[in-house]
Design an enzyme around this catalytic site. Structure first.
Site, PDB file in Angstrom:
ATOM      1  N   LYS A 152       2.990 -12.016   8.128  1.00  0.00           N
ATOM      2  CA  LYS A 152       1.820 -11.313   7.602  1.00  0.00           C
ATOM      3  C   LYS A 152       1.412 -12.040   6.329  1.00  0.00           C
ATOM      4  O   LYS A 152       2.229 -12.214   5.415  1.00  0.00           O
ATOM      5  CB  LYS A 152       2.138  -9.853   7.285  1.00  0.00           C
ATOM      6  CG  LYS A 152       0.931  -9.128   6.702  1.00  0.00           C
ATOM      7  CD  LYS A 152       1.307  -7.994   5.771  1.00  0.00           C
ATOM      8  CE  LYS A 152       0.064  -7.513   5.022  1.00  0.00           C
ATOM      9  NZ  LYS A 152       0.387  -6.477   4.020  1.00  0.00           N
ATOM     10  N   THR A 199       0.825  -1.204   0.000  1.00  0.00           N
ATOM     11  CA  THR A 199       0.000   0.000   0.000  1.00  0.00           C
ATOM     12  C   THR A 199       0.858   1.253   0.000  1.00  0.00           C
ATOM     13  O   THR A 199       0.428   2.306  -0.482  1.00  0.00           O
ATOM     14  CB  THR A 199      -0.951  -0.018   1.210  1.00  0.00           C
ATOM     15  OG1 THR A 199      -1.688  -1.241   1.196  1.00  0.00           O
ATOM     16  CG2 THR A 199      -1.930   1.144   1.172  1.00  0.00           C
ATOM     17  N   TYR A 206       6.523 -11.818   5.113  1.00  0.00           N
ATOM     18  CA  TYR A 206       5.332 -11.272   4.455  1.00  0.00           C
ATOM     19  C   TYR A 206       5.005 -12.158   3.254  1.00  0.00           C
ATOM     20  O   TYR A 206       5.760 -12.182   2.281  1.00  0.00           O
ATOM     21  CB  TYR A 206       5.645  -9.834   4.051  1.00  0.00           C
ATOM     22  CG  TYR A 206       4.594  -9.044   3.314  1.00  0.00           C
ATOM     23  CD1 TYR A 206       3.296  -9.501   3.144  1.00  0.00           C
ATOM     24  CD2 TYR A 206       4.915  -7.794   2.794  1.00  0.00           C
ATOM     25  CE1 TYR A 206       2.350  -8.748   2.475  1.00  0.00           C
ATOM     26  CE2 TYR A 206       3.977  -7.024   2.120  1.00  0.00           C
ATOM     27  CZ  TYR A 206       2.698  -7.509   1.957  1.00  0.00           C
ATOM     28  OH  TYR A 206       1.773  -6.759   1.286  1.00  0.00           O
TER      29      TYR A 206
END
Length: 319
Positions: A182, A66, A154
């Site tokens: 994550k 993001t 991640y």
């Protein structure tokens, strides 16, 4: 395998992941406010950080998907880290994405983050050339001693083309400085396996979900919270949802998750894959937080798309 030496960090080692502590709650993957190409919007970044912290988030994550990290210059990434640490001022933990196609650049960015006082680094699988699981295992084993911070892995196969497979994570679980995963795969079966793996090998790991509307399902599987891009714009919905889940308050949870699902409509605006970032930045702009300028090669939404995002925000009562 021993954890790396944290002595290079500006304020000493982070206490976030010590003594079995886990990161729990909502951790927004912050957008990167830009005032022009390769120029950080400092005032916008300050408003953004205050916006999410005042809503009760548990931490912030910069230089993730993001945050458009791969599209930012190395100079700007370092400036963003330094400025974020100054503005957060230890109010919440700060996680810093250090993923790069070059091993040495990931290490260099992690060292800058450590010197700035960050709490953890976040590393996904190297992208462009897909790595095999044997290569990925060796890569993580080689890079962790070089990163002077706790490290969260991640899983983002939609963009990197490579999964952190469960057996690979099992092999990596003996590395003390790895503190969790994550997962942005959107595969709840995989997420459930992650939570089971933690029970088996590393009960100190934090397991966080990426797809924000899956927060209740992830919680039921044993997850610790979410890294929710929508929390840049409407952080209270996500904080309320998480708190409702923790308190077993079904009414509060249902109200919050319904608002989150309605917010998801902004991601249907636009026709390119970049629409998720554009929509998030557009929403932040409409709320007066920062400019909606994305990094090259992307374009901001034009007025018709911008109005569709505004309609969603007005429907939610936040605009």
């Amino acid at each position: 395998m021993n954890a790396p030496d944290f002595s290079s960090a500006a304020d000493g080692p982070s206490t976030l992941f010590q003594d079995g502590n886990r990161l729990r709650g909502i951790v927004p993957p912050l957008i990167t406010p830009l005032s022009a190409r390769d120029e950080l919007d400092h005032a916008g970044l300050e408003r953004l950080i205050d916006h999410v912290i005042n809503a009760g988030v548990s931490g912030v994550f910069i230089l993730g998907t993001t945050g458009e990290a791969p599209s930012l210059s190395y100079r700007l990434r370092r400036e963003l880290i330094t400025e974020t640490m100054r503005l957060v001022a230890q109010r919440v933990p700060v996680l810093v994405g250090v993923t790069d196609t070059a091993f040495v650049e990931s290490v260099a960015l992690a060292r800058h983050a450590a010197n700035a006082g960050a709490d953890a680094a976040v590393l996904t699988t190297p992208y462009y050339f897909p790595a095999g699981q044997t290569e990925l295992t060796a890569y993580v084993q080689k890079i962790t001693p070089e990163i002077p911070l706790p490290l969260m892995l991640y899983n983002m196969p939609g963009l990197t083309k490579v999964w952190f497979e469960i057996e690979t994570l099992r092999k990596l679980s003996d590395i003390d400085s790895i503190v969790g995963v994550k997962d942005s795969s959107g595969d709840l079966d995989y997420f459930g396996q992650l939570c089971k793996l933690r029970e088996e090998v590393r009960n100190d790991w934090s397991i966080l979900i990426g797809p924000e509307a899956m927060l209740p399902e992830a919680h039921r599987l044993g997850g610790d919270g979410g890294v929710a891009g929508g929390a840049n714009a409407v952080p209270k919905f996500f904080v309320d949802c998480y708190q409702g889940l923790i308190d077993n308050d079904e009414a509060k949870t249902e109200v919050a998750i319904e608002a989150i699902r309605r917010f998801q409509d902004v991601y249907d605006v636009g026709k390119y894959a970049s629409r998720h970032i554009k929509a998030t930045k557009c929403a932040a702009s409409l709320l007066g937080i920062c400019s909606d300028l994305p990094a090259d090669p992307f374009h901001r939404f034009f007025e018709p798309e911008r109005e569709r995002v505004a309609e969603v925000l007005r429907d939610l009562g936040v605009l």
